[in-house]
Each structure stands twice: as C-alpha cells, then as structure tokens.
Design a protein around this motif. Structure first.
Motif, PDB file in Angstrom:
ATOM      1  N   ILE A  31       0.863  -1.178   0.000  1.00 46.42           N
ATOM      2  CA  ILE A  31       0.000   0.000   0.000  1.00 46.42           C
ATOM      3  C   ILE A  31       0.907   1.239   0.000  1.00 46.42           C
ATOM      4  N   GLU A 268      -9.389   6.100  -1.041  1.00 45.35           N
ATOM      5  CA  GLU A 268      -9.987   5.363   0.073  1.00 45.35           C
ATOM      6  C   GLU A 268      -9.456   5.912   1.401  1.00 45.35           C
ATOM      7  N   PRO A 269     -10.327   6.446   2.258  1.00 45.66           N
ATOM      8  CA  PRO A 269      -9.817   7.003   3.513  1.00 45.66           C
ATOM      9  C   PRO A 269      -9.447   5.903   4.512  1.00 45.66           C
ATOM     10  N   ASN A 270      -8.515   6.243   5.377  1.00 46.27           N
ATOM     11  CA  ASN A 270      -8.071   5.324   6.423  1.00 46.27           C
ATOM     12  C   ASN A 270      -8.942   5.537   7.660  1.00 46.27           C
ATOM     13  N   LEU A 271     -10.081   4.873   7.682  1.00 45.50           N
ATOM     14  CA  LEU A 271     -10.973   5.033   8.826  1.00 45.50           C
ATOM     15  C   LEU A 271     -10.546   4.080   9.934  1.00 45.50           C
ATOM     16  N   ILE A 276      -7.626  -0.823   5.535  1.00 44.62           N
ATOM     17  CA  ILE A 276      -6.483   0.039   5.222  1.00 44.62           C
ATOM     18  C   ILE A 276      -5.634   0.233   6.476  1.00 44.62           C
ATOM     19  N   GLU A 277      -6.304   0.475   7.580  1.00 41.41           N
ATOM     20  CA  GLU A 277      -5.553   0.724   8.813  1.00 41.41           C
ATOM     21  C   GLU A 277      -4.683  -0.476   9.181  1.00 41.41           C
ATOM     22  N   ILE A 280      -1.693  -0.547   7.011  1.00 39.39           N
ATOM     23  CA  ILE A 280      -0.735   0.489   7.399  1.00 39.39           C
ATOM     24  C   ILE A 280       0.131  -0.006   8.549  1.00 39.39           C
TER      25      ILE A 280
ATOM     26  N   TRP B  96       8.113   1.988   0.669  1.00 44.97           N
ATOM     27  CA  TRP B  96       6.753   1.459   0.461  1.00 44.97           C
ATOM     28  C   TRP B  96       5.806   2.623   0.200  1.00 44.97           C
ATOM     29  N   GLN B 100       4.877   1.970  -5.674  1.00 46.61           N
ATOM     30  CA  GLN B 100       4.013   1.642  -6.811  1.00 46.61           C
ATOM     31  C   GLN B 100       3.835   2.826  -7.766  1.00 46.61           C
ATOM     32  N   ASP B 358      -2.450  10.445   5.690  1.00 50.32           N
ATOM     33  CA  ASP B 358      -3.580   9.630   6.141  1.00 50.32           C
ATOM     34  C   ASP B 358      -3.111   8.200   6.385  1.00 50.32           C
ATOM     35  N   ARG B 359      -2.124   7.788   5.606  1.00 52.00           N
ATOM     36  CA  ARG B 359      -1.687   6.396   5.723  1.00 52.00           C
ATOM     37  C   ARG B 359      -0.409   6.219   6.521  1.00 52.00           C
ATOM     38  N   VAL B 360      -0.165   7.113   7.466  1.00 49.34           N
ATOM     39  CA  VAL B 360       0.879   6.803   8.449  1.00 49.34           C
ATOM     40  C   VAL B 360       0.286   6.815   9.840  1.00 49.34           C
ATOM     41  N   LEU B 361      -1.013   7.115   9.938  1.00 53.83           N
ATOM     42  CA  LEU B 361      -1.646   7.214  11.251  1.00 53.83           C
ATOM     43  C   LEU B 361      -2.516   5.992  11.512  1.00 53.83           C
ATOM     44  N   ALA B 362      -2.328   5.401  12.674  1.00 49.43           N
ATOM     45  CA  ALA B 362      -3.150   4.243  13.017  1.00 49.43           C
ATOM     46  C   ALA B 362      -3.554   4.334  14.478  1.00 49.43           C
ATOM     47  N   ASP B 363      -4.578   3.563  14.807  1.00 44.85           N
ATOM     48  CA  ASP B 363      -5.088   3.472  16.187  1.00 44.85           C
ATOM     49  C   ASP B 363      -5.340   4.840  16.809  1.00 44.85           C
ATOM     50  N   ASN B 366      -5.150   7.885  14.745  1.00 43.71           N
ATOM     51  CA  ASN B 366      -6.031   8.013  13.575  1.00 43.71           C
ATOM     52  C   ASN B 366      -7.275   8.813  13.943  1.00 43.71           C
ATOM     53  N   ARG B 369      -9.693  14.133  10.322  1.00 45.73           N
ATOM     54  CA  ARG B 369      -9.057  15.399   9.960  1.00 45.73           C
ATOM     55  C   ARG B 369      -9.838  16.008   8.817  1.00 45.73           C
TER      56      ARG B 369
END
Ligand code: SF4
Ligand code: SF4
Lengths: 322, 536
Positions: A31, A268-271, A276-277, A280, B96, B100, B358-363, B366, B369
């Motif tokens: 991803i 696609e949002p990372n909800l 996706i989450e 990640i 990563w 792509q 958006d794709r480096v934030l988790a839990d 997250n 925003r």
C-alpha cells in the motif's frame, strides 16, 4: 510446418505469462501513501467540478457516495478516444488515435477470424453464401465473412498509414525527437513491418480464408494448410512481436489501469478499524536503511517516528565542520 | 551557454552553467507589464557562490547548502551515495510509501510530451528544456536503466544513454527544485504518468540518503519544527503572547473581547494554523476566532510544541519527516480529546494531514481530519452570522491552492462563500482543479536564500501573475483596490513576494489576503472595515 504453429503457441503463452507476472508484480506492491489527483471521476455529484468528500464537514461520519458509472465513463473516453491527447495535444491525436483504432480493430479482426474458424470447425463454411442449416441464423456466416474483410483491411490501412505518420511525427516534433531513443523508432518500425508483411500476405489471401484455416489448425492442433512465403514471414514477425511486447513500455495498456485506479483515483480514507488501517500497521513495521543524519537505519518506520527524540535528529554538515 | 536546445545527455556536460535565462525568453505579461522595462532585470549569480553552491543548472540556487564536491574523491563519493539512495528509492521497505506510483511512472511514459504545455514553469520560462516535466523524469529513468539494471550499459545504447557523474547528480538535485509538485502535468497524461511525483522522489532520495535539502525545508523547517515547536522558530510562550495581542486587536475591531480558547480539553475541534499566520498575518487567525466564536463552534487552539504550527514540510521532500510531524499533530489532538483536527487556511497542511499522511496514522493517532472550508461555508449557508455583501463591493478574484484543490478536491465551498459575499467576484482562467500554482508550491514560498526568490518571482510565479492581471483587466487602474483571495499561507507568501517584485500594489493597487478576512469584513456587526488595504 509444425514449427510455425509451435512458435505461435510459444510466443502467445510467453506474452500472457509475462503480462500476468507484471500485473501480479504491480498488484502485490505494498500500500502506498495517498496521492490522488482531482477530478476523481467516481466522486458522486462532485466529479463535475473535481470535488471530493472533503468538501463536506464531518465527512467521516457520513456514508461515502461513489459512482462506478462516472469512473467507467472516464475510462472508456480515455480507452476509446484517447481523450487526454485529444484535449491537450491535438496535432498528435490525429496520428495516434487512428493508429490505436487500428490496433483495436486488428484485435476485433482476430476475434472474427477465431469465430469464423469455430464455425468452419462446426461444419458451417464462411463465405458469401447463406448457410441454410443454420435456419434463421443463416446470414451469420456471410456477415462474418464481410465483417472480417472490412475490419481487417481497415485495420491494416490505419496501422500502416498512421504508424508511418507517428514515425514521421516523432522525427518532426522537436520535443518528441529529443526524447526518443533508438528503441522507440525500432518499436514503431517493428509494428509497421508486421503490418506490411500482413498486407503482403493478404495479397495471396484476399478474403482471409487462409487466415481462417490457419486459425483452425491452431485450434485443432492439426497440420497447417499450405501458405505463402509472405504469410510465413508475417506469422514469424507477429510471433516475435508478441514475444517482445510484454518487455516494453508498450504494455501501457495495463499500466494505465494501475496509474488511474491504484494511484490517481485511489482516495480510500483510512478510517478507524478499516482494512487500510491494518495494512498500514503492517508497512509501518518495514525497516529503513536510509542513511541521512536524521535517520536511524535499521529501525522500523514506526520506531523512526515514535522513538527518535527530536534532539537526536541530525542535519547535514560539511565534512570540515563535523 | 548557447541558445541550442539542451538534450537529456547534456545534464552531465562539463560546463559551468547549463542554461542561462534572459528576460526576452520569458513568457510576455499582459498590460501594464507588456512594455520593456516594466519588470526587474535578471541577475548573475555572485561569483563566490559558484565554488560552494550548485549554480551549475541555471545559475539559481535552491539547495542552500555548500555541498558542491571539490575533489575527484568527493565527486565519486557523491555519485556512490546517489546510487545507493536510488536503490533504496526502488526498494519495498525503504520506499513502500511511493514505490508503486514511482515504478509506474518510470516504466510507462510514452514520451508523447502531451504533458509539457500544462506546466506553468516550462511555459513561463519560454519552454526551457530543463524545466520540461519529462526532463528530470527521463534523466532518472535513464540512470535507473543504465546503472541499476542488468546489462544496462549495453541496453542504454538503445534505450537512451546518459552519463552519471557529479554534474548529473548536482544538477538533477537542483532541477527537482524547479518543479512545484503542482501536478498539473499529470492531469493531462493519457497514461497517468506523474512527473511531479518524480521530482518529489528525487528530492526524497537526496534528503533521506544524504540529508541534502533546502535549509528552509529541512534544518529550519521540519527539524526546527520538531525541536523548537515551529518552523518559524515560534515558541509556546511567543505563541501565547501573540494570542493575547490578537485578543486585544479583536476587541478594538469588534468592540468586545473574545477569549480565544487555547488547550481546551474536550473541545470538538482542534484548529491548526500555519504559524506564519501568527507572525505575518495575525488578522487571519483573528478572523477565524471571530467567526468560530460568533457561530458558536466548540473549538480550541493548542499551545503545545509542533501543534501550534500546522505546517508539514515533509510532504515536499521527506517521508520520514512527514510521518514524524503528522504523528505529533495527531498525538496532541488525541491528548486534547478533540473530536477532529481542522486545518485553517494552509493548503499543504490540508493535504499533508488529510491526504498524504492519512496512511501513516493508526489506532489512537487516527483522528478524523478535515478542511476548514466546508465549516466556513456552513456558517454562511446556515446564516449563523449576519453578513452584508455590499461591504465587500470591490473586485475579488480567487486563487486555488493546488494542495487544497487539485490534490485534495476542496473546490466548491470557498467559491460558494465568495459568490455570496463578494459581489464583484470573478474567476481566473483556468481555475478550480485546473488552476495554476502560485509559484510558491512545494516549499518555494519559504525558500528565500540567495537568488532563488528571483527565479521564483520571474519564472515560477509568472503564470499566476499573468492570471491575476488578466482577471483584473477591466479595473486594472491603480484607482481601484483589488483583492486576490488566497486561502493558503504559502500561496499568500508567494503572492506577496510576487506582487512586490512587480511593484503591483503601487502600479495596479492589487492586494491579497485570505478568505476569512473577507468574511469578517462583510459582517454586519463590524463598524469599521476589517480589511485595511495595506500591503504587508
Ligand atoms: S508523462 Fe505522460 S504525457 Fe508526458 S510524455 Fe510521458 S506519457 Fe506523454
Ligand atoms: S508538477 Fe507542476 S511544476 Fe512540476 S513539472 Fe508538473 S506541471 Fe510543472
């Protein structure tokens, strides 16, 4: 001439396998960060002005509205009409569009020859005559007969004329010439040569009956009919082209799928709690070996971010100042 | 430095400077700038810059580090480092984040040049090859094919040759900073190849492998941001002082005091502004405070390091720095227990935290925003505040920040507000997602070292200046005050410098500012105009 059939089987198989391998290679890449570009045509009610769900307060509380039709429309416009070149580089479009139409038509021609061959294998000859055994479908064989002829001739003409045209344009357009390498000319010449030998073969096979027999022999694994030298040359060249194609940038027919669907339109949002989450979280565990002063090689992405204190972040210094 | 076309291979050429720009080559401007002598002459780089800094591309210096190699060994070392960085750029674990998209753009370009004319820099410069969207992409592509793939040296004879030497490396690095990452070129590519991304990846290679990046972005940018709290150097104490000052200012204008909420736990919104606003345009955060308070919104600012500065320069040159800053923003929002982070008028901060990071934030990091634009539009649409559009009865045009519009899709709310509140609103052409960059994109607005601002103003911002002049041609006389509404701090910075460079406030009475200032200016409750028509 079993070797000729073997060559066809071989090159076609290689073509399919290599294209598949490349598709798999791109499809299985990790991803990536979001990098979409508007307008994104599946944004329902917003694609017109290029908007996104971010135009709505509390968007993350609301259901996402997308439209497949919008996306399909944009895709088809690009595939069938090469819309972007039409809009942004019209002079090139007059060459590249008919040329690509020729490619599409030649694919249609192959399909027609294939269908025709199936009919003949089933005992219904393809010619100008109606085939009464087919009852109310008696007109099908002559339709296939004429369509094959029209589509085939038109495709050859378009590819030959506009292939040469593209070659000429590449030489005449400053910007294109200076960026072209020998291989770019070679690719075009290769295609032109295949078409030219096709035209030569057609001289001995004006209604493509031999082409159909050839296809029949390929389908049924039976011996080849006797064919002209021009046909042999054509089939050899075409097979070589098929062998060569998947290794070139001419595979942009599927590259384009990825650039649009997996990058430019991928919003696609990372909800919280989404798939996706979890993806990640996986990639954040990849390790970094970047070696700039602000990196700690060997750490994972997550640790680089969370465990490196701001005061450990170094900056570039000239050797003598270190 | 002859007039002949620069070819791809020329990037390695052993000449002092590959290209020299002259005013005559640049794209002509509309009246009153259509006569000679109306704009400043271009200057030569000072001779003592030449040995330490890289002036080898076009004489301008974006990377203001004295990194030019001097000895043969240093040159070889540089090339070696470059190649090892390039390898990492093509590696799954190290990159990563963009592998792509990068591979697709390297692999599938048809060299049809459909994208060239979309680029404001290429066109403004009078079509200089080194600024063509495909130039750096083709250089990088050839290096990868020749130096990093088996049999590359032989293949290069057929697929396009290039020589990788120190000149190639230093010029490529500078050239990656002649593109604003606006990605207008990408919109026109029939294959979806992204030459803006290629510039971005080249910048990353230099930063992530060698620490080479313009100081304004790295050392004084993200590094200072993380260490001191803001890329402006603003400290928490300084921030609190400014807030008090803003409260005083609001009291003066509104006739009553507003308490600006700072560090209020449990507020619905954490509002983050580009810290440049507090220092250069405090009227902008002031206007936000007035609108949010009057509309009864539950919000807060944060006085914690990093969080009182919404910027994230990492988005332009370094993925790790991007992730560090974004995570810090999210962490502070989580601590404040807000429902969501809302970004003020700063385009790249919008895109950085909502889209790219958006794709480096988790839990727990997250956190939702969003953009301030829909919230501002709701205030107008739902009539939460009384506005009188007649108070804004002067010519207004809107600049679309690339990051907010083309790269994030926030297009309509700001326009709807202007249609409601600015009777003389007129669009630029083209606009919306097809807009032109202000010339300050990707960090250019804050890169002020040596002669870089000259290049930015004369070349990068030229197309936007042309558009602004065209939008106001019917009222170009200096007797009429005109307003360029630019809802983005960096765009404002670039537009300020551009107007100043061309002396446009004096010659044409063109001023600039944000969107919220216009909104507050139209408030019925305000006795004096909020907009002061003063160039700063
Ligand atoms: S990036 Fe796209 S438009 Fe530009 S030359 Fe390559 S294929 Fe053509
Ligand atoms: S991203 Fe923008 S500035 Fe960069 S090459 Fe493309 S159009 Fe030009």
């Amino acid at each position: 001439m079993i070797w000729l059939q073997a060559l066809v089987y071989f090159s076609f198989t290689v073509f399919v396998l290599v294209v598949l391998a490349k598709v798999v290679k791109y499809a299985t890449m990790p991803i990536h960060l979001r990098w979409e570009l508007y307008p994104v045509p599946h944004e329902k009610g917003r694609a017109e002005h290029g908007g996104s769900y971010f135009e709505e307060a509390d968007w993350w509380k609301k259901p996402r509205e997308t439209t497949l039709i919008g996306e399909l429309k944009d895709m088809l416009m690009e595939m069938l009409f090469i819309k972007r070149v039409f809009e942004y580089k019209r002079p090139l479009w007059w060459f590249t569009y008919p040329f690509h139409t020729g490619i599409y038509l030649i694919l249609v021609w192959f399909a027609l020859v294939f269908i025709g061959a199936l009919f003949e294998i089933a005992g219904f000859p393809i010619s100008t005559a109606l085939v009464q055994q087919l009852g109310f479908l008696s007109w099908l064989p002559p339709l296939i007969y004429y369509l094959t002829w029209i589509v085939g001739v038109l495709a050859m003409a378009l590819m030959l004329i506009f292939g040469l045209g593209l070659l000429f344009r590449r030489l005449a357009d400053e910007g294109m010439r200076s960026y072209s390498s020998p291989i770019d000319y070679f690719n075009l010449l290769f295609i032109i040569a295949v078409v030219a030998t096709g035209v030569a073969a057609w001289q001995y096979d004006s209604d493509f009956a031999v082409a159909r027999s050839f296809m029949k022999s390929l389908i049924t694994f039976s011996p080849l009919p006797s064919v002209s030298g021009a046909t042999v040359l054509h089939v050899v060249l075409l097979s070589l082209l098929f062998l060569y194609l998947p290794f070139t940038k001419m595979t942009h027919f599927f590259g384009k799928y990825f650039t649009y669907h997996k990058v430019l339109w991928e919003d696609e949002p990372n909800l919280r709690g989404s798939e996706i989450e979890s993806e990640i979280k996986k990639v954040l565990n990849y390790r970094i070996s970047w070696s700039a002063p602000h990196m700690k090689p060997g750490m994972t992405w997550a640790d680089e971010v969370l465990k490196v204190s701001p005061n450990e972040i170094g900056v570039w210094k000239k050797e003598e100042e270190k | 430095m002859a007039k002949e076309k620069v070819r791809i291979e020329d990037i390695s050429k052993p000449v002092e400077q590959l290209v020299k720009l002259t005013l005559d080559d640049l794209m002509p401007l509309p009246p009153p700038y259509d006569k000679p002598g109306e704009e400043p002459e271009l200057t030569e780089p000072s001779p003592d810059w030449r040995d330490r800094y890289v002036t080898d591309l076009d004489g301008y210096i974006a990377i203001d580090l004295p990194w030019k190699p001097k000895t043969k060994e240093e040159e070889e070392e540089l090339v070696k480092k470059f190649l090892s960085g390039l390898q990492k750029l093509l590696d799954k674990e190290n990159n990563w984040t963009f592998l792509q998209p990068l591979m697709l753009s390297i692999e599938y370009c048809a060299r049809c040049q459909t994208c060239s004319d979309a680029c404001p820099i290429y066109i403004s410069s009078g079509r200089k090859e080194i600024y063509r969207p495909t130039y750096r992409a083709e250089v990088l592509r050839r290096i990868i094919k020749k130096y990093l793939s088996p049999g590359g040296k032989i293949k290069a004879k057929f697929t396009g040759d290039i020589e990788l030497n120190a000149k190639t490396v230093i010029r490529l690095a500078e050239d990656a900073y002649r593109c604003t990452l606006c990605r207008r070129c990408t919109q026109t590519c029939p294959i979806g190849v992204d030459n803006g991304l290629i510039s971005h990846e080249i910048r990353k290679l230099f930063s992530q492998e060698m620490g080479i990046a313009p100081k304004a972005l790295h050392e004084l940018g993200t590094v200072q941001h993380l260490q001191k709290g803001s890329s402006t150097g603003l400290t928490p104490e300084g921030f609190k002082d400014i807030i008090e000052f803003i409260e005083d200012d609001i009291e003066e204008k509104l006739g009553r005091r507003i308490k600006i909420p700072v560090d209020e736990k449990g507020a619905e919104i954490l509002l983050i502004h580009n810290a440049g606003e507090y220092l250069s345009w405090p009227e902008n955060p002031a206007a936000f405070a007035i609108l949010f308070e009057e509309a009864g919104i539950s919000w807060t600012l944060s006085s914690e390091q990093v969080a009182y500065d919404a910027v994230n320069y990492g988005v332009w040159y370094d993925d790790v720095q991007l992730a560090r800053v974004a995570t810090k923003h999210a962490e502070i929002a989580a601590k404040l227990e807000v429902e969501k982070i809302v970004v003020g008028e700063c385009g790249h901060a919008h895109k950085a935290i909502s889209v790219v990071a958006d794709r480096v934030l988790a839990d727990e990091y997250n956190i939702p925003r969003e953009s301030c634009m829909p919230i501002l539009w709701d205030i107008v649409r739902k009539k939460k505040i009384n506005f009188d559009p007649e108070k804004n009865n002067f010519p207004v045009t809107l600049h679309d920040p690339c990051n907010m519009v083309r790269l994030m899709g926030v297009v309509e709310p700001q326009r709807k507000i202007l249609h409601e509140l600015a009777p003389q609103f007129r669009e630029m052409t083209p606009n919306g997602v097809y807009n032109y960059c202000c010339g300050g994109g990707s960090g250019f607005a804050i890169m002020q070292s040596m002669n870089f601002p000259e290049w930015r103003n004369a070349v990068a911002a030229r197309m936007k200046f042309k558009q602004i002049l065209e939008a106001f041609q019917d009222c170009i006389s200096p007797d009429i005050n005109k307003y360029v509404c630019a809802p983005c701090s960096n765009c404002k910075g670039a537009i300020r410098d551009m107007l100043d460079y061309y002396n446009a406030p004096e010659k044409c009475s063109i001023y600039y500012g944000g969107l919220v200032e216009l909104m507050v200016n139209a408030m019925v409750d305000l006795e004096e105009p909020f907009i002061e028509w003063e160039f700063h």
